[in-house]
Write a protein that holds these residues in place. Structure first.
Motif, PDB file in Angstrom:
ATOM      1  N   UNK A  62       3.622   3.286  -1.983  1.00 46.61           N
ATOM      2  CA  UNK A  62       4.342   3.168  -0.707  1.00 46.61           C
ATOM      3  C   UNK A  62       4.478   1.723  -0.248  1.00 46.61           C
ATOM      4  N   UNK A  63       3.437   0.922  -0.485  1.00 49.16           N
ATOM      5  CA  UNK A  63       3.485  -0.494  -0.097  1.00 49.16           C
ATOM      6  C   UNK A  63       4.612  -1.214  -0.835  1.00 49.16           C
ATOM      7  N   UNK A  64       4.793  -0.860  -2.100  1.00 49.33           N
ATOM      8  CA  UNK A  64       5.884  -1.455  -2.880  1.00 49.33           C
ATOM      9  C   UNK A  64       7.226  -0.909  -2.381  1.00 49.33           C
ATOM     10  N   UNK A  65       7.253   0.403  -2.113  1.00 52.10           N
ATOM     11  CA  UNK A  65       8.482   1.053  -1.638  1.00 52.10           C
ATOM     12  C   UNK A  65       8.997   0.437  -0.343  1.00 52.10           C
ATOM     13  N   UNK A 222      -9.498  -8.705  -8.069  1.00 52.75           N
ATOM     14  CA  UNK A 222      -8.103  -8.792  -8.486  1.00 52.75           C
ATOM     15  C   UNK A 222      -7.387  -9.570  -7.400  1.00 52.75           C
ATOM     16  N   UNK A 223      -6.703 -10.639  -7.788  1.00 54.52           N
ATOM     17  CA  UNK A 223      -5.984 -11.385  -6.748  1.00 54.52           C
ATOM     18  C   UNK A 223      -4.513 -11.562  -7.114  1.00 54.52           C
ATOM     19  N   UNK A 224      -3.691 -11.565  -6.074  1.00 55.57           N
ATOM     20  CA  UNK A 224      -2.256 -11.741  -6.259  1.00 55.57           C
ATOM     21  C   UNK A 224      -1.618 -11.963  -4.903  1.00 55.57           C
ATOM     22  N   UNK A 230      -0.052  -5.992  -3.979  1.00 54.46           N
ATOM     23  CA  UNK A 230      -0.065  -4.521  -3.932  1.00 54.46           C
ATOM     24  C   UNK A 230      -0.569  -3.948  -5.261  1.00 54.46           C
ATOM     25  N   UNK A 231      -0.147  -4.568  -6.346  1.00 52.74           N
ATOM     26  CA  UNK A 231      -0.570  -4.090  -7.669  1.00 52.74           C
ATOM     27  C   UNK A 231      -2.075  -4.347  -7.850  1.00 52.74           C
ATOM     28  N   UNK A 321       8.657  -5.951 -10.795  1.00 53.54           N
ATOM     29  CA  UNK A 321       7.462  -6.320 -11.584  1.00 53.54           C
ATOM     30  C   UNK A 321       6.291  -5.348 -11.446  1.00 53.54           C
ATOM     31  N   UNK A 322       6.080  -4.704 -10.261  1.00 52.06           N
ATOM     32  CA  UNK A 322       4.934  -3.784 -10.189  1.00 52.06           C
ATOM     33  C   UNK A 322       4.970  -2.705 -11.276  1.00 52.06           C
TER      34      UNK A 322
END
Ligand code: M6R
Length: 357
Positions: A62-65, A222-224, A230-231, A321-322
């Motif tokens: 949902x965060x990506x959406x 995990x960092x981004x 989100x991934x 990309x996700x």
């Protein structure tokens, strides 16, 4: 049936390219264009704000959406964890539309919100893998994931299917609002399916990463930034869920506000670098953790890579990309679980669908 596969999870990871192709087919009309039911397009066009409600991996999709819908269709979107929604109900807009994302369509926390918003007279769309599931039956509209049964408790192909379906929803409603910017989603998803195949053929690389970084560690970060963040949340959930390693996903820029205190000599930090506009900053964050002793594993995208990177993903459209950066994280979690002797498909304390609130 899992056939020759040792675990459902590995089979389901491998099915992702095929699922992408099935989704393209399922949402294509006779003219070969992407299409969704007219009443869904109308409901999206009529609303002034979208509220996405989901749990766990579906929440991460949902965060990506949200980014897709805001970017392409220019409709504001909020994303909420279902279990928090009823008592922390946001101030709703005048014409809200609710989107429930649920692989199983049976998650009790999400259903409780659906019941609540229906009583308030609002419309709901369910995005699910299971036709006829409770959330599908009780919503006004349904979009199916076409991912085939997902058996492993850790969700993999449903996550990428949810993201692809959300991209289609965003793209089709954008077009119907006259916001077509020439983005050829069918073509881009085809490239994604091929890139997924390449990654599924690179399993030994991810097995090596898992055995090098994760066999004895207590924790892992995990960092981004941007989409990669989100991934990272999803990668951390996958790792905790099946390997029992304490894992956290963080926005690269947020580390220095506290979490960096946890970095010790040898702490594994997996960094995603697939976004051009933040490539420089995320690499700065990696330097910060390395200066405190972290053991970094950078996964970047072709075109953005440096000599420090451990794996370079095939280039795909930046918005999407996700769909591919998650695959290394799924496979790293899988091998970490395997090497640690955990029950990959049925992790302790967990059920495939959570039917209690
Ligand atoms: O069936 P749902 O998508 O509603 O399930 C939501 C979560 O329970 C689920 O995604 C859970 O977080 C997964 N086990 C994660 O791999």
């Amino acid at each position: 049936e899992k056939g020759t596969y040792p675990h459902y999870m590995l089979k389901e990871i491998d099915e992702q390219p095929l699922v992408m192709r099935k989704i393209i087919q399922a949402y294509q009309n006779e003219k070969g264009d992407l299409d969704i039911a007219e009443d869904i397009i109308e409901a999206v066009k009529e609303c002034d704000r979208i509220y996405i409600v989901a749990c766990g991996t579906s929440y991460h999709a949902g965060l990506v959406g949200k980014q897709f819908i805001e970017n392409m269709a220019k409709i504001p979107v909020e994303v909420h964890v279902a279990s928090e929604f009823s008592y922390n109900m946001p101030l709703l807009s005048e014409k809200p539309l609710f989107i429930f994302i649920s692989q199983s369509g049976e998650t009790a926390d999400s259903r409780a919100v659906l019941v609540q918003v229906k009583e308030m007279g609002y419309k709901a769309l369910t995005i699910t893998n299971v036709p006829g599931s409770t959330l599908s039956r009780e919503a006004n509209f349904t979009m199916l994931l076409h991912a085939g049964p997902e058996i492993a408790v850790a969700s993999t192909k449903a996550y990428t299917a949810q993201i692809a379906v959300l991209a289609i929803l965003a793209n089709v409603t954008a077009q119907s609002r006259g916001l077509n910017d020439g983005f050829d989603l069918i073509h881009e998803l085809g490239i994604i399916a091929n890139a997924m195949e390449t990654l599924c053929d690179s399993k030994e690389e991810f097995e090596k990463i898992a055995s090098e970084f994760l066999p004895f560690t207590r924790n892992c970060f995990f960092i981004g930034r941007s989409f990669d963040y989100f991934v990272c949340l999803e990668g951390a959930l996958k790792l905790k869920e099946i390997s029992y390693i304490q894992a956290e996903g963080f926005a690269g820029g947020e580390l220095k506000h506290g979490t960096i205190a946890l970095i010790e000599d040898g702490t594994p930090v997996i960094a995603l670098a697939t976004q051009e506009n933040v490539n420089w900053s995320i690499r700065g964050n990696v330097k910060e953790v390395v200066a405190r002793g972290a053991n970094p594993c950078i996964i970047s995208m072709a075109g953005l890579e440096t000599n420090d990177d451990r794996f370079v993903l095939p280039a795909v459209n930046e918005l999407l990309t996700p769909l591919i950066s998650v695959i290394p994280l799924q496979l790293i979690a899988y091998y970490a679980s395997l090497h640690r002797g955990c029950d990959v498909d049925k992790p302790r304390n967990l059920a495939k669908s959570v039917t209690v609130e």
